[in-house]
Design a protein around this motif. Structure first.
Motif, PDB file in Angstrom:
ATOM      1  N   ARG A  65     -45.385 -21.716  13.395  1.00 47.97           N
ATOM      2  CA  ARG A  65     -44.797 -22.861  14.345  1.00 47.97           C
ATOM      3  C   ARG A  65     -45.743 -23.370  15.372  1.00 47.97           C
ATOM      4  O   ARG A  65     -45.520 -23.542  16.762  1.00 47.97           O
ATOM      5  CB  ARG A  65     -43.601 -22.379  15.049  1.00 47.97           C
ATOM      6  N   ILE A  66     -46.963 -23.718  14.755  1.00 46.66           N
ATOM      7  CA  ILE A  66     -47.894 -24.281  15.723  1.00 46.66           C
ATOM      8  C   ILE A  66     -47.832 -25.745  15.549  1.00 46.66           C
ATOM      9  O   ILE A  66     -47.942 -26.123  14.591  1.00 46.66           O
ATOM     10  CB  ILE A  66     -49.398 -23.779  15.357  1.00 46.66           C
ATOM     11  N   MET A  67     -47.783 -26.442  16.664  1.00 47.58           N
ATOM     12  CA  MET A  67     -47.664 -27.811  16.958  1.00 47.58           C
ATOM     13  C   MET A  67     -49.008 -28.340  17.741  1.00 47.58           C
ATOM     14  O   MET A  67     -49.065 -27.669  18.752  1.00 47.58           O
ATOM     15  CB  MET A  67     -46.466 -28.202  17.518  1.00 47.58           C
ATOM     16  N   LEU A  74     -56.962 -21.712  22.169  1.00 45.72           N
ATOM     17  CA  LEU A  74     -57.483 -20.352  21.787  1.00 45.72           C
ATOM     18  C   LEU A  74     -56.414 -19.682  21.329  1.00 45.72           C
ATOM     19  O   LEU A  74     -56.862 -18.659  20.402  1.00 45.72           O
ATOM     20  CB  LEU A  74     -58.012 -19.576  23.063  1.00 45.72           C
ATOM     21  N   ALA A  75     -55.331 -19.701  21.594  1.00 42.84           N
ATOM     22  CA  ALA A  75     -54.261 -18.636  21.174  1.00 42.84           C
ATOM     23  C   ALA A  75     -53.787 -19.110  19.567  1.00 42.84           C
ATOM     24  O   ALA A  75     -53.776 -18.439  18.621  1.00 42.84           O
ATOM     25  CB  ALA A  75     -52.945 -18.755  21.953  1.00 42.84           C
ATOM     26  N   ASP A  78     -56.630 -18.079  17.343  1.00 42.21           N
ATOM     27  CA  ASP A  78     -56.726 -16.876  16.646  1.00 42.21           C
ATOM     28  C   ASP A  78     -55.651 -16.682  15.581  1.00 42.21           C
ATOM     29  O   ASP A  78     -55.998 -15.872  14.785  1.00 42.21           O
ATOM     30  CB  ASP A  78     -56.302 -15.652  18.141  1.00 42.21           C
ATOM     31  N   LEU A  79     -54.645 -17.372  16.070  1.00 42.52           N
ATOM     32  CA  LEU A  79     -53.496 -17.083  14.878  1.00 42.52           C
ATOM     33  C   LEU A  79     -54.001 -18.017  13.545  1.00 42.52           C
ATOM     34  O   LEU A  79     -53.697 -17.074  12.417  1.00 42.52           O
ATOM     35  CB  LEU A  79     -52.198 -17.946  15.297  1.00 42.52           C
ATOM     36  N   ILE A  80     -54.576 -19.055  13.552  1.00 38.60           N
ATOM     37  CA  ILE A  80     -54.945 -19.761  12.471  1.00 38.60           C
ATOM     38  C   ILE A  80     -55.914 -19.019  11.823  1.00 38.60           C
ATOM     39  O   ILE A  80     -56.043 -18.602  10.417  1.00 38.60           O
ATOM     40  CB  ILE A  80     -55.475 -21.138  12.768  1.00 38.60           C
ATOM     41  N   THR A  81     -57.080 -18.481  12.459  1.00 35.14           N
ATOM     42  CA  THR A  81     -58.041 -17.702  11.717  1.00 35.14           C
ATOM     43  C   THR A  81     -57.822 -16.548  11.268  1.00 35.14           C
ATOM     44  O   THR A  81     -58.550 -16.024  10.269  1.00 35.14           O
ATOM     45  CB  THR A  81     -59.277 -17.708  12.618  1.00 35.14           C
ATOM     46  N   GLY A  82     -56.957 -15.964  12.143  1.00 31.99           N
ATOM     47  CA  GLY A  82     -56.658 -14.460  11.592  1.00 31.99           C
ATOM     48  C   GLY A  82     -55.985 -14.460  10.240  1.00 31.99           C
ATOM     49  O   GLY A  82     -56.068 -13.448   9.476  1.00 31.99           O
ATOM     50  N   ARG A 121     -66.288 -16.607  18.908  1.00 33.28           N
ATOM     51  CA  ARG A 121     -65.448 -17.454  19.731  1.00 33.28           C
ATOM     52  C   ARG A 121     -66.132 -18.424  20.517  1.00 33.28           C
ATOM     53  O   ARG A 121     -65.971 -18.517  21.538  1.00 33.28           O
ATOM     54  CB  ARG A 121     -64.567 -16.621  20.544  1.00 33.28           C
ATOM     55  N   ARG A 122     -67.182 -19.150  19.776  1.00 33.02           N
ATOM     56  CA  ARG A 122     -67.991 -20.136  20.634  1.00 33.02           C
ATOM     57  C   ARG A 122     -68.035 -21.372  19.837  1.00 33.02           C
ATOM     58  O   ARG A 122     -68.022 -21.042  18.678  1.00 33.02           O
ATOM     59  CB  ARG A 122     -69.071 -19.505  21.107  1.00 33.02           C
TER      60      ARG A 122
END
Length: 171
Positions: A65-67, A74-75, A78-82, A121-122
């Motif tokens: 549910r990312i819009m 950053l949150a 993390d969800l997407i790349t994880g 993370r850069r």
């Protein structure tokens, strides 16, 4: 026309890249999608990059549910790349995407792009580009680019070429 790259890459390693939807700040309705798809096309030609399917990204964003109202947080990063096993995330925004009107007009394209390394993370690469269709006129309209799509395609090819050239010289 301006860019920055940090030494991040190992020329022997294969990187997986996910291309996020580009924020559209232009008057053209689907300019962000057009630029995103062109980056996917150009990055797919680079031998050290594996571009993840945009359908996988879309499904992951729907599941979580990312819009994206502005850009990737950053949150969300993390969800997407994880969940996608991506090493790099490419995102950006389109400022101008204008096709010419009339016999004397010219097309214009402007965008910024940002490449983020998941592990460190850069930001590892950024580029700001703005061109018009008559930037390369030699004489009598020779060299003029007539459509915004053709101009964007050429600009993205140059940005990806700059990224890979700098990547190989820094390693």
């Amino acid at each position: 026309r301006s860019y920055y790259i940090s030494p991040f890459a190992d020329a022997r390693k294969r990187y997986s890249v996910v291309v996020m939807p580009f924020m559209n700040k232009s008057s053209k309705r689907n300019a962000g999608d057009i630029v995103m798809l062109e980056f996917i096309k150009q990055l797919s030609t680079v031998k050290n990059f594996t571009v993840l399917d945009p359908g996988m990204l879309r499904q992951k964003m729907l599941d979580e549910r990312i819009m994206m109202l502005d850009s990737v947080s950053l949150a969300d990063f993390d969800l997407i790349t994880g969940g996608l096993d991506a090493d790099l995330v490419l995102t950006g925004f389109v400022t101008d995407y204008i096709d010419y009107n009339g016999p004397f007009g010219t097309c214009q394209v402007g965008f910024s792009v940002l490449l983020i390394d998941k592990n460190q993370r850069r930001m590892v690469f950024t580029s700001n580009s703005y061109n018009t269709g008559d930037d390369r006129i030699i004489a009598f309209d020779l060299g003029r680019i007539r459509t915004a799509h053709a101009l964007a395609s050429e600009m993205i090819r140059v940005v990806v070429g700059r990224l890979t050239a700098e990547m190989y010289t820094k390693t």
